[in-house]
Design a protein around this motif. Sequence first.
Motif, PDB file in Angstrom:
ATOM      1  N   UNK A 240       0.842  -1.198   0.000  1.00  0.00           N
ATOM      2  CA  UNK A 240       0.000   0.000   0.000  1.00  0.00           C
ATOM      3  C   UNK A 240       0.874   1.243   0.000  1.00  0.00           C
ATOM      4  N   UNK A 244       1.134   4.214  -2.667  1.00  0.00           N
ATOM      5  CA  UNK A 244       0.914   5.596  -2.308  1.00  0.00           C
ATOM      6  C   UNK A 244       2.055   6.460  -2.825  1.00  0.00           C
ATOM      7  N   UNK A 248       1.886   9.521  -5.454  1.00  0.00           N
ATOM      8  CA  UNK A 248       2.381  10.840  -5.107  1.00  0.00           C
ATOM      9  C   UNK A 248       3.391  11.300  -6.146  1.00  0.00           C
ATOM     10  N   UNK A 253      -2.309  13.243  -5.713  1.00  0.00           N
ATOM     11  CA  UNK A 253      -2.234  13.179  -4.264  1.00  0.00           C
ATOM     12  C   UNK A 253      -3.594  13.223  -3.611  1.00  0.00           C
ATOM     13  N   UNK A 254      -4.555  12.642  -4.255  1.00  0.00           N
ATOM     14  CA  UNK A 254      -5.863  12.595  -3.614  1.00  0.00           C
ATOM     15  C   UNK A 254      -6.426  13.963  -3.322  1.00  0.00           C
ATOM     16  N   UNK A 256      -9.253  16.599  -2.895  1.00  0.00           N
ATOM     17  CA  UNK A 256     -10.608  16.289  -2.436  1.00  0.00           C
ATOM     18  C   UNK A 256     -11.677  16.998  -3.257  1.00  0.00           C
ATOM     19  N   UNK A 257     -12.919  16.569  -3.012  1.00  0.00           N
ATOM     20  CA  UNK A 257     -14.042  17.045  -3.824  1.00  0.00           C
ATOM     21  C   UNK A 257     -14.137  18.569  -3.798  1.00  0.00           C
ATOM     22  N   UNK A 321      -9.679   5.399  -4.702  1.00  0.00           N
ATOM     23  CA  UNK A 321      -9.066   6.727  -4.799  1.00  0.00           C
ATOM     24  C   UNK A 321      -9.347   7.339  -6.177  1.00  0.00           C
ATOM     25  N   UNK A 324     -12.998   8.313  -6.481  1.00  0.00           N
ATOM     26  CA  UNK A 324     -13.309   9.537  -5.747  1.00  0.00           C
ATOM     27  C   UNK A 324     -12.989  10.749  -6.610  1.00  0.00           C
TER      28      UNK A 324
ATOM     29  N   UNK B 125     -19.268  15.333   1.226  1.00  0.00           N
ATOM     30  CA  UNK B 125     -18.665  14.274   0.414  1.00  0.00           C
ATOM     31  C   UNK B 125     -17.246  13.959   0.874  1.00  0.00           C
ATOM     32  N   UNK B 126     -16.481  15.016   1.151  1.00  0.00           N
ATOM     33  CA  UNK B 126     -15.101  14.777   1.591  1.00  0.00           C
ATOM     34  C   UNK B 126     -15.064  14.100   2.953  1.00  0.00           C
ATOM     35  N   UNK B 129     -15.524  10.455   2.427  1.00  0.00           N
ATOM     36  CA  UNK B 129     -14.274   9.828   1.999  1.00  0.00           C
ATOM     37  C   UNK B 129     -13.331   9.627   3.186  1.00  0.00           C
ATOM     38  N   UNK B 132     -14.587   6.774   5.300  1.00  0.00           N
ATOM     39  CA  UNK B 132     -14.329   5.473   4.684  1.00  0.00           C
ATOM     40  C   UNK B 132     -12.852   5.094   4.905  1.00  0.00           C
ATOM     41  N   UNK B 133     -11.964   6.060   4.767  1.00  0.00           N
ATOM     42  CA  UNK B 133     -10.555   5.804   5.074  1.00  0.00           C
ATOM     43  C   UNK B 133     -10.377   5.398   6.528  1.00  0.00           C
ATOM     44  N   UNK B 189      -1.355  13.835   2.707  1.00  0.00           N
ATOM     45  CA  UNK B 189      -0.587  13.690   1.478  1.00  0.00           C
ATOM     46  C   UNK B 189       0.408  12.561   1.533  1.00  0.00           C
ATOM     47  N   UNK B 190       1.604  12.851   1.164  1.00  0.00           N
ATOM     48  CA  UNK B 190       2.615  11.801   1.091  1.00  0.00           C
ATOM     49  C   UNK B 190       3.437  11.740   2.352  1.00  0.00           C
ATOM     50  N   UNK B 228      -1.740   4.763   4.695  1.00  0.00           N
ATOM     51  CA  UNK B 228      -3.131   5.180   4.609  1.00  0.00           C
ATOM     52  C   UNK B 228      -3.240   6.452   3.776  1.00  0.00           C
ATOM     53  N   UNK B 229      -4.466   6.749   3.374  1.00  0.00           N
ATOM     54  CA  UNK B 229      -4.673   7.835   2.438  1.00  0.00           C
ATOM     55  C   UNK B 229      -5.218   9.053   3.150  1.00  0.00           C
ATOM     56  N   UNK B 230      -4.913  10.183   2.601  1.00  0.00           N
ATOM     57  CA  UNK B 230      -5.450  11.405   3.153  1.00  0.00           C
ATOM     58  C   UNK B 230      -6.442  11.986   2.166  1.00  0.00           C
ATOM     59  N   UNK B 231      -7.336  12.800   2.712  1.00  0.00           N
ATOM     60  CA  UNK B 231      -8.354  13.407   1.863  1.00  0.00           C
ATOM     61  C   UNK B 231      -7.769  14.591   1.096  1.00  0.00           C
ATOM     62  N   UNK B 232      -6.569  14.963   1.464  1.00  0.00           N
ATOM     63  CA  UNK B 232      -5.931  16.082   0.788  1.00  0.00           C
ATOM     64  C   UNK B 232      -4.980  16.731   1.752  1.00  0.00           C
ATOM     65  N   UNK B 233      -4.040  17.453   1.222  1.00  0.00           N
ATOM     66  CA  UNK B 233      -3.097  18.128   2.099  1.00  0.00           C
ATOM     67  C   UNK B 233      -3.844  19.143   2.949  1.00  0.00           C
ATOM     68  N   UNK B 235      -6.128  19.007   4.833  1.00  0.00           N
ATOM     69  CA  UNK B 235      -7.573  18.873   4.998  1.00  0.00           C
ATOM     70  C   UNK B 235      -7.867  18.545   6.450  1.00  0.00           C
ATOM     71  N   UNK B 240     -13.858  21.294   8.231  1.00  0.00           N
ATOM     72  CA  UNK B 240     -14.932  20.966   7.302  1.00  0.00           C
ATOM     73  C   UNK B 240     -16.298  21.058   7.987  1.00  0.00           C
TER      74      UNK B 240
END
Lengths: 653, 415
Positions: A240, A244, A248, A253-254, A256-257, A321, A324, B125-126, B129, B132-133, B189-190, B228-233, B235, B240
């Motif tokens: 994973x 990732x 990146x 980088x994911x 968001x909406x 991902x 989304x 929505x975010x 997400x 869910x993560x 992010x990363x 694991x994933x992030x919803x955005x830097x 964020x 929210x």
Amino acid sequence: MEKSGNHHHANESSENHDHKSEDHENKQHSDELHSSTPESQSESSEHSLVEVMEAVVDFIQTLSSEKDPLGEISPAVESFPEAVDSLVSKMESSGLGRDETEDSVFIDAVNRISKSVMRLRELKLDSTPVSSWLNRASSVQHRAVSLLDEEFRHLLDRSREEEKKNNNNNNHHDGSNSDHNNSSTNDSDRCVLQDHEEAEEESFHDFSPESISTLKKIAGAMISAGYEAECCMSYEMSRRHAFKEELTEVGFEGINVEDVQRIGWESLEGEIASWISIVRRCSTVLFPGELSLCNAVFPDQDHSSVRKRLFTGLVSAVTIRFLDFSGAVVLTKRSSEKLFKFLDMYETLRDLIPAVEQSDSDLIQEIKLAQTRLGEAAVTIFGELEKSIKSDNGRTPVPSGAVHPLTRYTMNYLKYACEYKETLDQVFQHYEANQTDNKPEPETKPRQQQREDDEEYKVSAFARQMIRVMELLDANLEIKSRLYRDPSLRFIFLMNNGRYILQKIKGSIEIRDLMGQSWTRKRSTELRQYHKSYQRETWGKVLQCMNQEGLQVNGKVSKPVLKERFKIFNAMFDEIHKTQSTWIVSDEQMQSELRVSISSLVIPAYRSFFGRYKQHLDSGKQTDKYVKYQPEDIESFIDDLFDGNPTSMARKR
Amino acid sequence: MRPAQDNQGSFLGRISIRRNQFVDVNNEQEQEDLELFQKHIADRFTELLSPPQPPPSDEINTVASVAATEQIMSVTWLRKLMDVFLCCEAEFKAILLMGRDPTQISKPPFDRLVPEMLDRSIKALDICTAVVNGIDSVRHYQRLAEIAVTALEQRPLGDGNVRRAKRALANLVVALSLEDKENVSGGGGGGGGGNKTTERSWSFGRRSGGSSAASKGGATIGQLKSSSWAVGRNWSAAKQIHAMTANLTPPRGNEAAGLPQPMFIMSTVMVFVMWVLTAAVPCQERSGLANHLPVPPKHLNWAQSLIGIHEKIGDEWKKKEKKGSAGLMEEMTRMEKLGHSLMEFADGFHYPAEKDAAESAAVQVAEMAEICRRMEEELVPLQQQIREVFHRIVRSRAEILEVLEQAGKVSAPVV
């Protein structure tokens, strides 16, 4: 000393590569050592390990075969846990993956201790010596498997780090993603390639064959020790993480909406581009590579469910991902420039499906849903085109009868759209199917029939849309043409636009194929019709005045009538020249065709009129007054027409 | 994670009834519908606040387990909450759109209220997400717990088994008590600087020690964090939720009687549900959320139970916030407690096992196994439901926009 002992052992075994004969080999080895008295402690432990290993095989066999095994541990096996324990200590300092033979000995020892522990547990012997031995053995087993687990992670991660280093050195990611895609599509199972050189060159998911072989052994040992959960966890985490990083690195980088809604289209286009590139890479390289890595590390037939689960988990985590993002993009305000990006994304998702289908992921439906959304958006945007054609009802005609901007816009849009015609066809088909889901469609049959009857009639869903747009455009242009008061100019306008449309269609194989030949022929006929109408409208009267009829009065040419005729001709021709040289026919070929056809119509008529009647006016000084044009002048003035320049007659003369 | 279709049926019927009702829409009818809507909201949340009690005659064990299943913040309860949300949403959309003249919702005050509501839904929505993560992390905890269960179920229980369980439990306990900042989706992010350090120190510790604390406690956490994933830097779930509550005020005067009322109710429900979800599972950056959800005024009938649930969760959260918690999901809370006490058992374990200690540990192991089983059964469906909520919000948004477009209020297409 310990080291040298090891080497000795290692050398011996490495001559004999067949791992399956290891038991046998160890036996031989121990026979040799049997006679010699152990001199140092390390040698004795080496000695006893081999002895014990042999004894353990018998022990396990006895446990398995005897119905009522004894409640005691044979002295030969008694020290086995301690022997393995010291082996673990040694491995802890050296690590796995350095010497294949040492690894094998170690793994072999772990497997045997696992087997004996499990067997003894199953037997549920109620005897203190057995329980105590079992406790020691399971302790050592745990220590050994923990070491394996850590080595497993380390190997997985190290390969990833090396891969990263290589990537940085080779600048694999410097924007040449698409190139890279192409070059690496074929080696999706690179990670098991035997050719080391090539593997180093293409070092994406690269694990050396040695690493793979070690990983495989460790995974096997962990699973048979009952540590499947730990093994899978380590594997999953590491992979994973690798994914990732990969994402990146290509800049995905994911996002968001909310951010997707906020940023401008230009930035979003960039995000979409990296999304497309990484999703494509997953379809062609990363997912297949992941599958073969999984198969390589867990090759055992009994582990097929482990393989499937790990691969599925990874694919799902990554794919969600992607979905989304596409979901977020679809939510942005729809506008025409987005159509093509949406279609790109649609295609990218479509191509992802086969790769995801290799797993048990239940995301296929969601991918299809995301596609449907993108498709709906594309249909809506395409619908906007129709709307904008319908609503374009300005009251000012384009000056000079030139090609209307709406025609240009529509045709260029359609030309681009046709580059996606297969996809658009799917999208529209899907959309129409959804729309008519509830009502049965009795129309389908006859339509099918029609297609078979008329092979030029393409019933593709997108073709129907195209034809609709064309009809709308035609209808709109027809209305626009009525804005011109001068019927001749109206025909020039229709010719210009019609010609533009036809040229665009002829210029793109996609549209041509889509619209069919008979449609194109029909358009050409219409154009000729406009041409004729124009000629009749503008030049009919001109020709009329050169008619011989009515010129002769009592068998003689009537000078006043003739004078009048020349005057009328001059006036008409002047007027036509004045106005129509400001008109524009932008298509050169059509322009010259028009001029040629006008010339061939007017010049012979004038020449004959001129040649025949000029003499009647020759005597008078008014010749110049009535005969303004030589036939040659006519030709050059005709060449001024449709140039868009208000050429002054004076300058010409 | 295919959106579960099961929930669709229940309210489809309702919508079609509504469609008929709106054929001749008049004020009286609308008023009736609005009242009905409020009543339904009230009923649904009342049921969530106090689930039907099992008959008292049941044996103690059954009572305990039923109560635990239905308890606020249990995974079953969260799934019910999702159902409630979907029902409310469907009903609300019917009120908002069915049989309505499109121009009506494009006039003031709706030209302000509708865009605000749509903006809120984008924010939701975010959160979906992120949650869910977060559930992905919970599934990881579940697997750690399962390892401990497997190890401690071995008979005879030996040192090796206990050590194996201890290793998993150590990871579990650390993960469950970590605050957001240190927890899974923290760096975003990363991986920010903090993330990297943890990762590195972990990898050194592992290679050198073998049995050192760093290798035991930090190992999977470090890995989980970095994978694991992030919803955005940058964020933040907290930001929210805060942003969603901006402009969220009860309608006054004339508006209170009309359509603004259900819009306010639905928005409140949406914010509340999102708040609960972020409280339940690990979620990216949620500091200050424990006591920062503006609740609707208490005099509103429909809001009573919702406020009740809010208070219960809020209290729990405030308690937990002090010592740090990955989430308030009831199963996680119990898992943490069991994890600690099993750790104690493991720490004090000497072979051969002492009979009493082993027996009480066995009870706890059985309870842990039961939690794992429930998680195994319900976490993935919960994830699916949240994704369904996601899709539903998207679809509703599209439908509302379509209606607005019909009303000609959405700016003309760019050509």
